[in-house]
Scaffold this motif. Structure first.
Motif, short mmCIF file in Angstrom:
data_model
loop_
_atom_site.label_atom_id
_atom_site.label_comp_id
_atom_site.label_asym_id
_atom_site.label_seq_id
_atom_site.Cartn_x
_atom_site.Cartn_y
_atom_site.Cartn_z
N LEU A 1 0.81 -1.22 0.00
CA LEU A 1 0.00 0.00 0.00
C LEU A 1 0.85 1.27 0.00
O LEU A 1 0.30 2.37 -0.02
CB LEU A 1 -0.93 0.01 1.23
CG LEU A 1 -1.86 -1.20 1.34
CD1 LEU A 1 -2.65 -1.16 2.64
CD2 LEU A 1 -2.80 -1.24 0.13
N SER A 2 2.16 1.12 0.04
CA SER A 2 3.04 2.30 0.08
C SER A 2 4.40 1.90 -0.50
O SER A 2 4.71 0.71 -0.65
CB SER A 2 3.24 2.75 1.53
OG SER A 2 3.93 1.74 2.25
N VAL A 3 5.20 2.93 -0.80
CA VAL A 3 6.56 2.66 -1.29
C VAL A 3 7.35 1.92 -0.21
O VAL A 3 8.17 1.05 -0.50
CB VAL A 3 7.25 3.98 -1.70
CG1 VAL A 3 8.72 3.74 -2.03
CG2 VAL A 3 6.54 4.58 -2.91
N GLN A 4 7.05 2.23 1.05
CA GLN A 4 7.72 1.53 2.16
C GLN A 4 7.38 0.03 2.15
O GLN A 4 8.25 -0.82 2.35
CB GLN A 4 7.28 2.16 3.47
CG GLN A 4 8.26 1.96 4.57
CD GLN A 4 7.81 2.68 5.83
OE1 GLN A 4 6.74 3.30 5.89
NE2 GLN A 4 8.63 2.60 6.86
N ASP A 5 6.10 -0.28 1.91
CA ASP A 5 5.72 -1.70 1.80
C ASP A 5 6.49 -2.35 0.65
O ASP A 5 6.91 -3.51 0.75
CB ASP A 5 4.23 -1.85 1.48
CG ASP A 5 3.34 -1.43 2.63
OD1 ASP A 5 3.81 -1.42 3.79
OD2 ASP A 5 2.16 -1.10 2.36
N ALA A 6 6.64 -1.61 -0.45
CA ALA A 6 7.35 -2.15 -1.61
C ALA A 6 8.82 -2.39 -1.27
O ALA A 6 9.39 -3.41 -1.68
CB ALA A 6 7.22 -1.20 -2.80
N ALA A 7 9.41 -1.48 -0.51
CA ALA A 7 10.81 -1.69 -0.08
C ALA A 7 10.88 -2.94 0.79
O ALA A 7 11.84 -3.73 0.69
CB ALA A 7 11.30 -0.46 0.69
N GLY A 8 9.87 -3.16 1.62
CA GLY A 8 9.82 -4.37 2.45
C GLY A 8 9.69 -5.61 1.60
O GLY A 8 10.30 -6.65 1.90
N TRP A 9 8.92 -5.50 0.51
CA TRP A 9 8.78 -6.65 -0.42
C TRP A 9 10.14 -7.01 -1.01
O TRP A 9 10.51 -8.18 -1.09
CB TRP A 9 7.78 -6.27 -1.52
CG TRP A 9 7.55 -7.35 -2.53
CD1 TRP A 9 6.60 -8.34 -2.49
CD2 TRP A 9 8.28 -7.55 -3.75
NE1 TRP A 9 6.72 -9.14 -3.59
CE2 TRP A 9 7.73 -8.69 -4.39
CE3 TRP A 9 9.34 -6.89 -4.36
CZ2 TRP A 9 8.20 -9.18 -5.60
CZ3 TRP A 9 9.83 -7.37 -5.56
CH2 TRP A 9 9.25 -8.50 -6.18
N ILE A 10 10.91 -6.01 -1.41
CA ILE A 10 12.24 -6.26 -1.98
C ILE A 10 13.14 -6.91 -0.91
O ILE A 10 13.78 -7.93 -1.16
CB ILE A 10 12.87 -4.95 -2.51
CG1 ILE A 10 12.09 -4.44 -3.72
CG2 ILE A 10 14.35 -5.15 -2.85
CD1 ILE A 10 12.46 -3.04 -4.18
N ALA A 11 13.14 -6.33 0.29
CA ALA A 11 14.02 -6.83 1.36
C ALA A 11 13.64 -8.25 1.78
O ALA A 11 14.51 -9.05 2.17
CB ALA A 11 13.96 -5.89 2.56
N ALA A 12 12.36 -8.58 1.69
CA ALA A 12 11.88 -9.87 2.20
C ALA A 12 12.38 -11.07 1.39
O ALA A 12 12.27 -12.21 1.84
CB ALA A 12 10.36 -9.88 2.25
N TRP A 13 12.92 -10.82 0.20
CA TRP A 13 13.44 -11.94 -0.59
C TRP A 13 14.73 -12.50 -0.02
O TRP A 13 15.11 -13.64 -0.30
CB TRP A 13 13.68 -11.50 -2.04
CG TRP A 13 12.41 -11.45 -2.82
CD1 TRP A 13 11.69 -10.34 -3.14
CD2 TRP A 13 11.67 -12.57 -3.35
NE1 TRP A 13 10.56 -10.70 -3.84
CE2 TRP A 13 10.54 -12.05 -3.98
CE3 TRP A 13 11.88 -13.95 -3.34
CZ2 TRP A 13 9.60 -12.87 -4.60
CZ3 TRP A 13 10.95 -14.77 -3.95
CH2 TRP A 13 9.83 -14.22 -4.57
N GLU A 14 15.42 -11.69 0.80
CA GLU A 14 16.70 -12.12 1.38
C GLU A 14 16.53 -13.43 2.13
O GLU A 14 15.69 -13.53 3.03
CB GLU A 14 17.18 -11.00 2.33
CG GLU A 14 18.54 -11.24 2.93
CD GLU A 14 19.66 -11.07 1.90
OE1 GLU A 14 19.54 -10.17 1.06
OE2 GLU A 14 20.63 -11.85 1.97
N GLY A 15 17.27 -14.44 1.74
CA GLY A 15 17.22 -15.71 2.44
C GLY A 15 16.05 -16.61 2.06
O GLY A 15 15.97 -17.75 2.48
#
Ligand code: COA
Length: 160
Positions: free
Chosen positions: A34-48
């Motif tokens: 719902l926000s650019v911050q959520d999108a940044a979280g989506w990118i970060a969540a791929w780690e591991g």
């Protein structure tokens, strides 16, 4: 058409945010973007979790291809999406094929699986064009808003 796969970067968050505003993208993330911050979280969540790649067309990010759920049998789960403006040009099929080549070559995987709802014919075409053969229908596998959906499983083997 020159498409490339590259690592996702933090500064791709705005394009990911815009991509997830499409009506058919709401279910493509485990949580709402719902926000650019959520999108940044989506990118970060791929780690591991797996290997996700930004798909670029003429250096613009136009989609995502990923392999996750890698198990001890050298199987992996493939997913993909493209931004609405880039659809219908073969981007998803070419990028998914490139991802499969990478996963077999660099990651040593043997079997790549994916599933699409049977009411998503575009995804079925992408899978087929990328060399993922249909393997059957998983009845009522997904449930959204109280409605159950059949899912077609496809897979591509390193030896195909
Ligand atoms: C599915 C999706 C990834 C396709 O991306 P794309 O870049 O347009 O894919 P391509 O251009 O490589 O191929 C699309 C194919 O589907 C076909 N197609 C598109 N809409 C269709 C429809 N309603 N019915 C049948 N075929 C359809 C296109 O004609 C094309 O096939 P062709 O090359 O034989 O003509 C994109 O629509 C998307 O991101 N959707 C939302 C997320 C999603 O559903 N991801 C997959 C989850 S399983």
């Amino acid at each position: 058409m020159s498409i490339k796969l590259r690592e996702w970067r933090e500064d791709d968050a705005p394009v990911v945010f815009r991509a997830f505003q499409a009506a058919d993208m709401r279910r493509q993330s485990p949580w709402p973007i719902l926000s650019v911050q959520d999108a940044a979280g989506w990118i970060a969540a791929w780690e591991g979790v797996g290997h996700a790649f930004a798909v670029t067309l003429d250096d613009q990010v136009v989609g995502n291809v990923a392999v996750s759920g890698i198990d001890g049998h050298d199987n992996g789960w493939v997913s993909y999406w493209t931004v609405e403006e880039a659809r219908g040009r073969g981007v998803a099929a070419a990028a998914t094929s490139d991802l499969a080549a990478w996963a077999f070559r660099e990651r040593g995987l043997y079997r790549l699986e994916l599933g699409h709802r049977t009411n998503n014919p575009a995804s079925c075409r992408v899978a087929t064009k990328a060399g993922f053969r249909p393997e059957g229908i998983e009845r009522g596998k997904l449930c959204y808003d109280g409605i159950r959906y059949d899912v077609e499983r496809h897979a591509r083997l390193a030896t195909d």
